[in-house]
Enzyme design. Structure first.
Site, PDB file in Angstrom:
ATOM      1  N   CYS A 161     -20.325   9.506  54.383  1.00 10.15           N
ATOM      2  CA  CYS A 161     -20.811  10.061  53.115  1.00 10.15           C
ATOM      3  C   CYS A 161     -21.188  11.529  53.291  1.00 10.15           C
ATOM      4  O   CYS A 161     -21.874  11.891  54.250  1.00 10.15           O
ATOM      5  CB  CYS A 161     -22.010   9.250  52.674  1.00 10.15           C
ATOM      6  SG  CYS A 161     -22.886   9.921  51.273  1.00 10.15           S
TER       7      CYS A 161
ATOM      8  N   ASP B 170     -74.501  16.760  86.944  1.00  7.89           N
ATOM      9  CA  ASP B 170     -73.841  17.425  88.063  1.00  7.89           C
ATOM     10  C   ASP B 170     -73.369  16.388  89.071  1.00  7.89           C
ATOM     11  O   ASP B 170     -73.831  15.249  89.084  1.00  7.89           O
ATOM     12  CB  ASP B 170     -74.807  18.403  88.746  1.00  7.89           C
ATOM     13  CG  ASP B 170     -75.092  19.609  87.878  1.00  7.89           C
ATOM     14  OD1 ASP B 170     -74.269  19.900  86.981  1.00  7.89           O
ATOM     15  OD2 ASP B 170     -76.143  20.260  88.085  1.00  7.89           O
TER      16      ASP B 170
END
Ligand code: NAG
Ligand code: NAG
Ligand code: NAG
Ligand code: NAG
Ligand code: NAG
Ligand code: ZN
Length: 541
Positions: free
Chosen positions: A120, A356
């Site tokens: 198409c 820490d």
């Protein structure tokens, strides 16, 4: 196959149908341009529809001949049993003599164009052989292989950008007919390729997956993508008419994205467009090809609290100059079992503050949350969740996890909001240069709401802007150990730099503990005792 559907077309649609078919439009694209919104009309094999359309347009003009569909029209109902390149496969599917020998002779018949090539000129094959039962089987197979857990799925369809260009050209081609004679009013009424594709495929995919609901919105998306080799060639002229619309993009193969093309088409005049692009569009030399099917589940969010019992474990992987400094991290120890339970592709980790590497986090732990990317499992039962928590707990002595639970994306925000106003409690082991006695530190217990001016600490200056921040220490208490050591408990506003308060950071934090005790002090150990964020909610054992 299902019985033929009566096509809801009106007499006045006839000229459009005729015009589209002879231009090389597939049957489903004809329906789209006639604004047919009856899903069943798209679901029947496109070859059936084509026959009906041919009957429809020949019925009036050649009375009675309508029962005699074109013998050369494609007959195969074995949809998709062709390679994706329809122009190649057609030779093997149909007796070659029929087409090659017969067609050129009857070149004046209106639907002639349809016979030359199957592809198409509008949808480039997407609504033809790329849209049917065998495609649905492929999609379902991929979904099954990936083994996701899901209740519903949504199909997402990505189309090559030149479909918009071809659609526009075709619209210009039929516009006059449409305005005067048919029920179609506007370009926006035309059914989109994407919609038609879904109308056909959703039911088929659902069936292949044993009746799972294929819906318009779902957590689980199955992506179907088509590409076409002529995208750049078809779109190229737009770059000369709208240079601004197209910018080279890093992660896209072509700069002709659908959005950019739509934008350029909005700007170009019809006459200019017609100078650059054939109207109707010419036949493509091949059909689209389908890319690999992509499955994606939306993220799942998991939250909890963690304890860290180790003074040599960073929160996140610690990498300096591309080299790993610590063998593990809190984040990785938690993530590994979680990722494998949810079978996720990746994660993002965040927490309420961080400690820490040498700081422990005790008490109820620190709230954290993780975004799990593309989880193949999206739900765990309470028991499974508890087991996952146990697996994490068992995997290492360095961390433990509690209150592990699935949360919403929105709820995750609660962890971060108001973080600055929250309080945190710490215990620090302090060293003093001058010997102390029990009585020397009792005055510390009396200090309330001590406001500190903290210049950005030297140790974080490389990643934080230089500023002076005010932080409050709400309460403190001191526990004497020996003439050079004591335990200092603190309840502070979140974000207070405890180490700097103790040693003073060369006078950058004022007041500091050295000033208060009139001797040098240092911090030997630090523990977080509690992070007072009441999220996520506690899970009763
Ligand atoms: C096509 O169909 C035939 C017969 O129906 C079958 O033998 C063949 O394996 C199919 N080919 C593909 C690629 O599905
Ligand atoms: C699919 O996932 C489930 C868990 O959701 C698992 O039990 C099963 O073994 C998996 N199957 C395959 C084939 O991987
Ligand atoms: C999460 O992680 C992914 C990749 O791991 C990243 O692309 C994304 O930006 C992250 N999202 C957030 C909110 O951090
Ligand atoms: C994991 O460890 C934490 C901290 O000790 C504890 O509160 C939690 O109950 C443990 N969970 C499981 C399932 O073992
Ligand atoms: C965790 O360890 C305990 C004690 O060794 C054991 O009984 C339990 O089965 C383990 N749980 C998991 C999920 O590994
Ligand atoms: Zn089409």
């Amino acid at each position: 196959m299902s019985p033929a559907v009566m096509l809801p077309l009106k007499e006045k649609d006839k000229p459009i149908v005729q015009k589209l078919l002879s231009a090389g439009c597939c049957a489903r694209c004809v329906l789209r341009f006639c604004c047919v919104s009856v899903h069943a009309a798209y679901r029947q094999p496109h070859q059936e529809t084509l026959k009906e359309l041919q009957t429809f347009i020949s019925s009036d003009t050649e009375n009675g001949k309508s029962q005699d569909p074109d013998p050369a029209a494609p007959e195969s109902t074995e949809e998709d049993n062709k390679s994706q390149d329809a122009s190649v496969s057609e030779a093997s599917d149909d007796p070659p003599s029929k087409k090659a020998k017969l067609d050129p002779g009857v070149s004046d018949a209106p639907p002639e164009g349809v016979k030359e090539s199957d592809v198409c000129m509008l949808c480039l094959g997407i609504l033809q052989d790329l849209c049917g039962p065998s495609r649905a089987v492929k999609i379902a197979e991929t979904v099954k292989t990936e083994n996701y857990t899901f209740d519903t799925l949504v199909l997402s369809v990505s189309l090559p950008a030149q479909l918009c260009v071809r659609e526009h050209s075709c619209w210009l081609h039929v516009k006059k007919e449409v305005r005067e004679k048919s029920s179609v009013l506007d370009k926006d009424d035309v059914i989109q390729v994407k919609e038609a594709f879904k109308w056909v495929m959703q039911g088929l995919v659902a069936k292949e997956l044993g009746g799972v609901a294929v819906v318009t919105k779902s957590q689980f998306e199955v992506g179907v993508e088509f590409i076409h080799p002529e995208t750049d060639a078809d779109c190229h002229f737009l770059a000369t008419t709208c240079g601004d619309c197209f910018k080279p993009t890093k992660n896209k193969l072509s700069m002709f994205t659908r959005m950019a093309v739509v934008k350029a088409l909005e700007k170009i005049s019809d006459s200019k467009f017609l100078k650059h692009f054939p109207c109707p569009p010419t036949r493509p030399s091949s059909s689209c090809t389908a890319q690999d099917i992509q499955c994606l589940h939306v993220s799942v969010f998991v939250a909890g609290r963690y304890n860290k019992f180790c003074r040599s474990l960073p929160q996140t992987p610690w990498v300096i100059d591309g080299e790993r400094r610590m063998e593990s991290s809190v984040e990785e120890l938690i993530a590994a079992p979680v990722l494998s339970s949810f079978r996720a592709d990746g994660f993002n980790f965040s927490s309420s503050g961080r400690e820490d590497v040498d700081v422990r986090t005790l008490g109820n732990g620190r709230p954290f949350a993780m975004e799990l990317l593309n989880p193949h499992t999206s739900r765990l039962s309470r028991a499974e969740m508890k087991q996952l928590q146990e697996t994490i707990n068992n995997s290492s002595d360095k961390i433990k996890v509690r209150d592990l639970q699935i949360v919403s994306r929105e709820a995750m925000g609660r962890m971060k909001e108001g973080e600055e106003e929250k309080t945190k409690s710490y215990t620090a082991l302090i060293w003093t240069q001058k010997p102390i006695q029990r009585e020397d530190i009792t005055f510390i217990d009396e200090i309330k709401d001590l406001t500190l001016d903290q210049k950005t600490p030297l140790r974080v200056l490389h990643r934080r802007a230089l500023a002076v921040r005010q932080r409050v220490i709400h309460t403190m208490n001191a526990r004497f150990l020996d003439p050079h050591h004591f335990h200092l408990g603190l309840r502070t506003q979140a974000g207070t730099y405890i180490k700097e308060f103790v040693h003073g950071d060369f006078g950058r934090t004022k007041p500091n503990l050295c000033q208060l005790l009139k001797t040098d002090t240092d911090i030997l150990e630090l523990d977080v005792e509690s992070v007072d964020v009441d999220w996520p909610p506690a899970i009763p054992e």
